[in-house]
Design a protein around this motif. Sequence first.
Motif, PDB file in Angstrom:
ATOM      1  N   VAL A  65       3.454  17.218  -2.728  1.00  0.00           N
ATOM      2  CA  VAL A  65       4.476  16.556  -3.526  1.00  0.00           C
ATOM      3  C   VAL A  65       4.535  15.108  -3.051  1.00  0.00           C
ATOM      4  O   VAL A  65       4.372  14.816  -1.872  1.00  0.00           O
ATOM      5  N   THR A  66       4.721  14.195  -4.014  1.00  0.00           N
ATOM      6  CA  THR A  66       4.806  12.791  -3.641  1.00  0.00           C
ATOM      7  C   THR A  66       6.157  12.508  -2.981  1.00  0.00           C
ATOM      8  O   THR A  66       7.172  13.104  -3.331  1.00  0.00           O
ATOM      9  N   LYS A  67       6.129  11.611  -2.028  1.00  0.00           N
ATOM     10  CA  LYS A  67       7.347  11.139  -1.377  1.00  0.00           C
ATOM     11  C   LYS A  67       7.785   9.828  -2.022  1.00  0.00           C
ATOM     12  O   LYS A  67       8.943   9.608  -2.293  1.00  0.00           O
ATOM     13  N   GLY A  73      -0.579   2.955  -4.745  1.00  0.00           N
ATOM     14  CA  GLY A  73      -0.536   3.860  -3.612  1.00  0.00           C
ATOM     15  C   GLY A  73       0.469   4.974  -3.775  1.00  0.00           C
ATOM     16  O   GLY A  73       1.248   5.005  -4.740  1.00  0.00           O
ATOM     17  N   ALA A  74       0.430   5.898  -2.816  1.00  0.00           N
ATOM     18  CA  ALA A  74       1.369   7.020  -2.818  1.00  0.00           C
ATOM     19  C   ALA A  74       1.479   7.580  -1.407  1.00  0.00           C
ATOM     20  O   ALA A  74       0.513   7.545  -0.640  1.00  0.00           O
ATOM     21  N   GLU A 103      -8.042   6.806  -1.157  1.00  0.00           N
ATOM     22  CA  GLU A 103      -8.482   6.767   0.237  1.00  0.00           C
ATOM     23  C   GLU A 103      -7.269   6.993   1.126  1.00  0.00           C
ATOM     24  O   GLU A 103      -6.252   6.304   0.983  1.00  0.00           O
ATOM     25  N   ILE A 104      -7.369   7.959   2.026  1.00  0.00           N
ATOM     26  CA  ILE A 104      -6.271   8.218   2.948  1.00  0.00           C
ATOM     27  C   ILE A 104      -6.260   7.111   3.990  1.00  0.00           C
ATOM     28  O   ILE A 104      -7.227   6.921   4.721  1.00  0.00           O
ATOM     29  N   ARG A 105      -5.160   6.365   4.025  1.00  0.00           N
ATOM     30  CA  ARG A 105      -5.023   5.253   4.960  1.00  0.00           C
ATOM     31  C   ARG A 105      -4.319   5.676   6.243  1.00  0.00           C
ATOM     32  O   ARG A 105      -4.501   5.060   7.277  1.00  0.00           O
ATOM     33  N   TYR A 106      -3.473   6.692   6.146  1.00  0.00           N
ATOM     34  CA  TYR A 106      -2.883   7.273   7.357  1.00  0.00           C
ATOM     35  C   TYR A 106      -2.552   8.724   7.100  1.00  0.00           C
ATOM     36  O   TYR A 106      -2.353   9.149   5.981  1.00  0.00           O
ATOM     37  N   ARG A 107      -2.518   9.494   8.182  1.00  0.00           N
ATOM     38  CA  ARG A 107      -2.107  10.901   8.134  1.00  0.00           C
ATOM     39  C   ARG A 107      -1.306  11.176   9.393  1.00  0.00           C
ATOM     40  O   ARG A 107      -1.663  10.704  10.467  1.00  0.00           O
ATOM     41  N   LYS A 108      -0.234  11.911   9.217  1.00  0.00           N
ATOM     42  CA  LYS A 108       0.577  12.235  10.398  1.00  0.00           C
ATOM     43  C   LYS A 108       1.328  13.537  10.156  1.00  0.00           C
ATOM     44  O   LYS A 108       1.756  13.829   9.041  1.00  0.00           O
ATOM     45  N   GLN A 116       2.061  14.271   6.264  1.00  0.00           N
ATOM     46  CA  GLN A 116       2.279  13.163   5.343  1.00  0.00           C
ATOM     47  C   GLN A 116       1.024  12.296   5.322  1.00  0.00           C
ATOM     48  O   GLN A 116       0.454  11.990   6.369  1.00  0.00           O
ATOM     49  N   PHE A 117       0.623  11.924   4.113  1.00  0.00           N
ATOM     50  CA  PHE A 117      -0.555  11.089   3.919  1.00  0.00           C
ATOM     51  C   PHE A 117      -0.163   9.845   3.146  1.00  0.00           C
ATOM     52  O   PHE A 117       0.586   9.928   2.179  1.00  0.00           O
ATOM     53  N   GLY A 118      -0.690   8.716   3.573  1.00  0.00           N
ATOM     54  CA  GLY A 118      -0.543   7.479   2.827  1.00  0.00           C
ATOM     55  C   GLY A 118      -1.857   7.193   2.134  1.00  0.00           C
ATOM     56  O   GLY A 118      -2.900   7.141   2.791  1.00  0.00           O
ATOM     57  N   LEU A 119      -1.831   7.049   0.839  1.00  0.00           N
ATOM     58  CA  LEU A 119      -3.058   6.844   0.072  1.00  0.00           C
ATOM     59  C   LEU A 119      -3.083   5.495  -0.622  1.00  0.00           C
ATOM     60  O   LEU A 119      -2.066   5.062  -1.163  1.00  0.00           O
ATOM     61  N   GLN A 120      -4.255   4.895  -0.592  1.00  0.00           N
ATOM     62  CA  GLN A 120      -4.530   3.743  -1.444  1.00  0.00           C
ATOM     63  C   GLN A 120      -5.323   4.291  -2.619  1.00  0.00           C
ATOM     64  O   GLN A 120      -6.362   4.917  -2.424  1.00  0.00           O
TER      65      GLN A 120
END
Length: 159
Positions: A65-67, A73-74, A103-108, A116-120
């Motif tokens: 689910v999107t945050k 991005g998302a 592209e996953i820019r961060y994962r935590k 949680q994933f930050g995507l470009q």
Amino acid sequence: MFFFKNHRKRNEVNAFMRRLADRTTPTLRSDSETRQELRVNRSLPVLLIPLVDEKPNVELTAFGVTKNLSSLGAAILTQRPVTTDLVAVGFWHENHCDFIQGEIRYRKPVEGGYWQFGLQLREVIPRGEFRVLSLLGDMADRLTADDDPAAFESAFARI
């Protein structure tokens, strides 16, 4: 030529994400927000499909689910990690599912065992480019339709 192709792809992703964000009331920007892009809180269901050798690997699909969303991005929450850097993200909108390469820019890891994933987001993946994404898109479309459950099961069997 390369610059114009990337610019066109970014504009296409930007237009897609704007349509998604504009379907609901936008969240006002916080005074403490330092990002250049406005992020809006949206909770939308997504599929996160890892791209292995630039091809979707549906066996590793994560539901999420999107945050929040921005024009390119998302931030996405899932119940399990995704280990590849490139993914196809399936968004439901206007009664169908479309995919965007990201592209996953961060994962935590976050509370409760979630990730949680930050995507470009890079480019819209045309329907039909990958057969498996077309089938998944058709299945996702049926999740919101009033079809016979047997039709959904027959689509799932084709994957």
